[in-house]
Design an enzyme around this catalytic site. Structure first.
Site, PDB file in Angstrom:
ATOM      1  N   GLU A  38     -20.394   7.136  30.387  1.00 26.32           N
ATOM      2  CA  GLU A  38     -19.886   6.731  29.073  1.00 26.32           C
ATOM      3  C   GLU A  38     -18.370   6.854  29.000  1.00 26.32           C
ATOM      4  OE1 GLU A  38     -22.288   5.499  27.537  1.00 26.32           O
ATOM      5  OE2 GLU A  38     -24.028   6.595  28.283  1.00 26.32           O
ATOM      6  N   GLU A  92     -31.523   0.420  21.138  1.00 25.74           N
ATOM      7  CA  GLU A  92     -31.330   1.307  22.271  1.00 25.74           C
ATOM      8  C   GLU A  92     -30.838   2.621  21.685  1.00 25.74           C
ATOM      9  OE1 GLU A  92     -29.949  -0.891  26.162  1.00 25.74           O
ATOM     10  OE2 GLU A  92     -28.353   0.356  25.353  1.00 25.74           O
TER      11      GLU A  92
END
EC number: 4.2.1.20
Lengths: 269, 408
Positions: free
Chosen positions: A60, A49
Site C-alpha cells: 500500500e 473490496e
C-alpha cells in the site's frame, strides 16, 4: 456460480463496465464502515473490496497505509471484518464482497476456520496480496471447498506465461495492477495498460478489472474503455481519512459522491 | 529428526528447495509485481554462484577490500576469568565498515553489477547494513537510498551521518512502529515501484526466496574460515558456537558450515529486551509463532489477530519481530538451541569484554557474549567455544553513555 461471477456476467450482458470500490474496514472509525458500504452500492458499485487492516501493509501507498493504521487504532482485525460483512448481509444479499488483505491474519485465524467463517458471514472472495499462486495451494483448497473465489493480481511485470498460470488458479475476476508501484501512485500510463491488457485478454474468460492509480472520473473512463472494469481505492480512503471528525452518514455520503461520479463516467463509454 | 544422531545425515545444501522452502518456512510471499524481479535475481544468482569468475571476484574483494580472513582470537583473560571452556572470538568487528554485514553487501553488489541496475536500496536497523550498502554503492558508483525507521535514525545518529558522507540518501520511515520492520516495508514498496532500475540489497537472511539463501551463502565465509582456523589453531573442531540472532545473518554465516558436524552444539541468542516474561523483547524463536511477514513464513511476534507487534531491544540491530526462515527450521528440527539475553545482561557483557579484552563489541554481539558468560563455566577447560563478534561497538557508544546519564 458464485455471487461474483453471477453479478459480473450480468453486468457484461448488460454492456456495463464493472466498478469495484475499496475501503478499509474500521476506517476512520468502526461505525463509519457499514453506512459507507451501503452508500457505495447505492451509487452504483458492483463489487465491494473490503480492506482487512494489517500492521504491515507492504503493497500500500501512504494513503491506504494510514487507513490501516486508523482502523488498527480501533483494534479492528479480520474477525471484526467478518462481523461487518454479516451486518451488511442483513440488508444486502446481492452485492459481492471481496476481502482484500495480507496473509498473516488469515494464517493466524487458520485457513479452514477462516474459509468456513468467511462463507458463513457472506464473504464472496479473497484477495491476499502476498499469497501468489505458488504459496496459495492449501488456502485455495479451503476457499474452493466453501465456494469462495480466489482473486489474484496481475502486474505490469507479469509475463504472459505466468499470467496463464495465475488465470488457471483464479476465479471471480482478475485484478490488473496498472502500474509498477503501490496503491494510490501517481504515474498511471493508459497506453501501457492497453498494451498489457491486450495480451492478458487472450488468456482468460474471467473479467479483468484495473486498479492502482485511478483517482478521478477521467482516468476511470480512459482505463474502463480498455478493461472489463476499474477499481478505485486510495481516493476513497483519502476522503474518509480527512473526515475522521465527521458523522458516519456524512462520510458515507461523501464517499458515495465520489463513486457516483466515477459510475457516471464509465457508463458514458 | 529431533534425534541428534541424525543431524549429520541431513543434506543441508538441499535447503531451501526450489521454491525457497526450509521445511514449512521461507517461500515467496510477495505481491505479484515483485515475482518477476525475484525470478530474475534467482536466475542470475544460480548462474553465477558456482561460476569460478564470480567466486574469484568475491574472494578478491573479501581479501583486499574487506580484509579477510578475519582473525579467530583466543580470549585468554576472559577464558581464565570464567574458568571453563576456551573462548575464541571470530573477529567480524575487524572487517571494513566494522561488522559482518559487508560480506553480504559485497556479494549482492556484485550481483547488481551483473544485472546492470544503476540504483541500490536497503533497509537498516542499527545502520550497519546501511553503512555497508552505502559503502559498496560508493565504490561501484551506484545511486543508493537507505530506509531506516525514524526511531532508529535518532538512536543511531553516527551511522546516519556516515551513510550520508558515503553519498547515500537516508530516508526516515515514519509509518508503523518506525523501526526496522517498517523500513523493510518501505524498501519493498520502493522496489515494487522502481523494479526496472533498482536492486534491493536485503541485509539479513529473511525476505522472499532467494534472499535467505544467497545472504546465507555470502555470510557462510564466516563459518568456513572459523572452521579452518579452529582446526589450525586448536587442532580440533569447537564444541559450541554462539551468535546473536536478529534476522540471523551472522549466526547462519557461522553455523552453516558446521551443521553436519554432529559434535558441535549451536546457540542462537535472541534479544530478551526487558525480559521474555514482560513481553518487551525481540525473541520470536523463544516466544513467537509461525506466520507470514516480509515475503517469508517464519516465527514472528504477533498478537492473537495476526498483527505484528512492537519489539523491544536496547540493540537496534536485533529489534525485529521476525527471523530468517532457516533459523525457524533449525529450531524445529532441534539442530540449534535458541536462547535469550536481556538488555542488562548484554550491557554488562559489553562492559566486561571492553575491560577484559580491550575489545568493544556491538550491543548486538554483546548478546552472544553474555550467553558465553553463562555457557563457558558449565563446560570443561579442554572444550572450545567460538563466539561470533559480529560487529564493533563504536556505533553504540552514545547509547551506552546515555544509559550512564552522560552526554558525550
Amino acid at each position: 456460480m458464485s455471487r461474483i461471477s453471477q453479478h459480473l456476467s450480468q453486468a457484461k450482458t448488460a454492456g456495463k463496465k464493472i466498478l469495484v470500490a475499496y475501503v478499509v474496514n474500521g476506517d476512520p472509525y468502526p461505525q463509519a464502515t457499514l453506512p459507507t458500504l451501503h452508500a457505495l452500492v447505492e451509487q452504483g458499485v458492483d463489487v465491494i473490496e473490503l480492506g482487512v487492516p494489517f500492521s504491515d501493509p507492504m503493497a500500500e501507498g501512504p494513503v491506504i497505509q494510514k487507513g490501516h493504521e486508523r482502523a488498527l487504532e480501533h483494534h479492528i482485525s479480520l474477525r471484526g471484518t467478518l462481523e461487518i460483512v454479516k451486518q451488511f448481509r442483513a440488508t444486502n444479499n446481492i452485492t459481492p464482497i471481496v476481502l482484500m488483505g495480507y496473509a498473516n491474519p488469515v494464517e493466524r485465524f487458520g485457513y479452514a476456520e477462516f474459509a468456513k467463517a468467511a462463507a458463513e458471514a457472506g464473504v464472496d472472495g479473497l484477495l491476499t496480496v502476498d499469497l501468489p499462486p505458488e504459496e496459495v495451494v492449501v488456502l485455495k483448497g479451503e476457499l474452493d471447498a466453501h465456494g469462495l473465489d480466489n482473486i489474484f493480481l496481475l502486474a505490469p511485470t507479469t509475463t504472459l506465461e505466468r499470467a496463464q498460470k495465475i488465470a488457471a488458479y483464479a476465479s471471480g475476476f482478475l485484478y490488473y495492477v496498472s502500474l509498477k508501484g503501490v496503491t494510490g501512485a501517481g504515474h498511471l500510463d493508459v497506453n501501457a495498460v492497453k498494451e498489457k491488457l491486450a495480451g492478458f485478454g487472450q488468456l482468460t474468460d474471467l473479467p479483468v478489472c484495473v486498479g492502482f492509480g485511478i483517482k478521478d472520473p477521467e482516468t476511470a473512463k480512459a482505463v474502463a474503455v480498455l478493461a472489463d472494469g476499474v477499481v478505485v481505492g486510495s481516493v476513497l480512503v483519502e476522503k474518509m481519512g480527512s473526515m475522521a471528525d465527521k458523522s458516519a452518514n456524512e462520510i458515507a455520503a461523501a464517499v458515495g459522491d465520489i463513486v457516483g461520479s466515477i459510475r457516471v463516467a464509465i457508463d458514458s463509454i | 529428526m529431533s534425534n541428534t544422531e541424525h543431524f549429520s545425515a541431513i543434506d543441508y545444501s538441499a535447503f531451501p528447495n526450489a521454491e525457497g522452502h526450509f521445511g514449512p518456512y521461507g517461500g515467496r510471499f510477495v505481491s505479484e509485481t515483485l515475482i518477476y524481479a525475484l525470478d530474475e535475481l534467482q536466475s542470475i544468482y544460480f548462474n553465477l554462484k558456482d561460476d569460478p569468475g564470480f567466486q574469484a571476484e568475491f574472494d578478491k574483494d573479501m581479501a583486499h577490500y574487506v580484509g579477510r580472513p578475519s582473525p579467530l582470537y583466543l580470549a585468554e583473560r576472559w577464558t581464565r576469568e570464567l574458568g571453563g571452556a576456551q573462548i575464541y572470538l571470530k573477529r567480524e568487528d575487524l572487517n571494513h565498515t566494522g561488522a559482518h554485514k559487508v560480506n553480504n553487501t559485497i556479494g549482492q553488489a556484485l550481483l547488481a553489477k551483473f544485472t546492470g541496475k544503476t540504483r541500490v536500496i536497503a533497509e537498516t536497523g542499527a545502520g550497519q547494513h546501511g553503512v555497508a550498502t552505502a559503502t559498496v554503492a560508493a565504490r561501484l558508483g551506484l545511486k543508493c537510498r537507505v530506509y531506516m525507521g525514524a526511531e532508529d535514525v535518532k538512536r543511531q545518529a553516527l551511522n546516519v551521518y556516515r551513510m550520508k558522507l558515503l553519498g547515500a540518501e537516508v530516508f526516515p520511515v515514519t509509518s508503523g512502529s518506525r523501526t526496522l520492520k517498517d523500513a523493510m516495508n518501505e524498501a519493498m514498496r520502493d522496489w515494487a515501484t522502481n523494479v526496472d532500475d533498482t536492486f534491493y540489497i536485503i541485509g539479513t537472511v529473511a525476505g522472499p526466496h532467494p534472499y535467505p539463501q544467497l545472504v546465507r551463502d555470502f555470510q557462510s565465509i564466516i563459518g568456513r574460515e572459523a572452521r579452518r582456523q579452529c582446526l589450525e589453531q586448536a587442532g580440533r573442531l569447537p564444541d559450541a558456537l554462539v551468535a546473536c540472532v536478529g534476522g540471523g545473518s551472522n549466526a547462519i554465516g557461522l553455523f552453516h558450515p558446521f551443521l553436519t558436524d554432529e559434535s558441535v552444539k549451536m546457540y542462537g541468542v535472541e534479544a530478551g529486551g526487558l525480559g521474555i516474561e514482560t513481553g518487551k523483547h525481540a525473541a520470536p524463536l523463544n516466544k513467537g509463532i509461525p506466520g507470514v511477514l516480509h515475503g517469508n513464513r517464519t516465527y514472528l511476534m504477533e498478537d492473537e489477530n495476526g498483527q505484528i507487534i512492537e519489539t523491544h531491544s536496547v540493540s537496534a540491530g536485533l529489534d525485529y519481530p521476525g527471523v530468517g526462515p532457516e533459523h525457524s527450521w533449525l529450531k524445529d528440527i532441534g539442530r540449534v538451541n535458541y536462547v535469550a539475553i536481556n538488555d542488562d545482561e548484554a550491557l554488562a557483557a559489553f562492559r566486561k569484554i571492553t575491560k577484559t579484552e580491550g575489545i568493544m563489541p556491538a550491543l548486538e554481539s554483546s548478546h552472544a557474549l553474555a550467553y558465553v558468560e553463562k555457557l563457558a563455566p558449565t563446560m570443561s577447560k579442554d572444550q572450545i567455544i567460538i563466539a561470533n563478534l559480529s560487529g564493533r561497538g563504536d556505533k553504540d557508544i552514545l547509547t551506552v553513555a546515555g544509559l550512564d546519564g552522560i552526554t558525550v
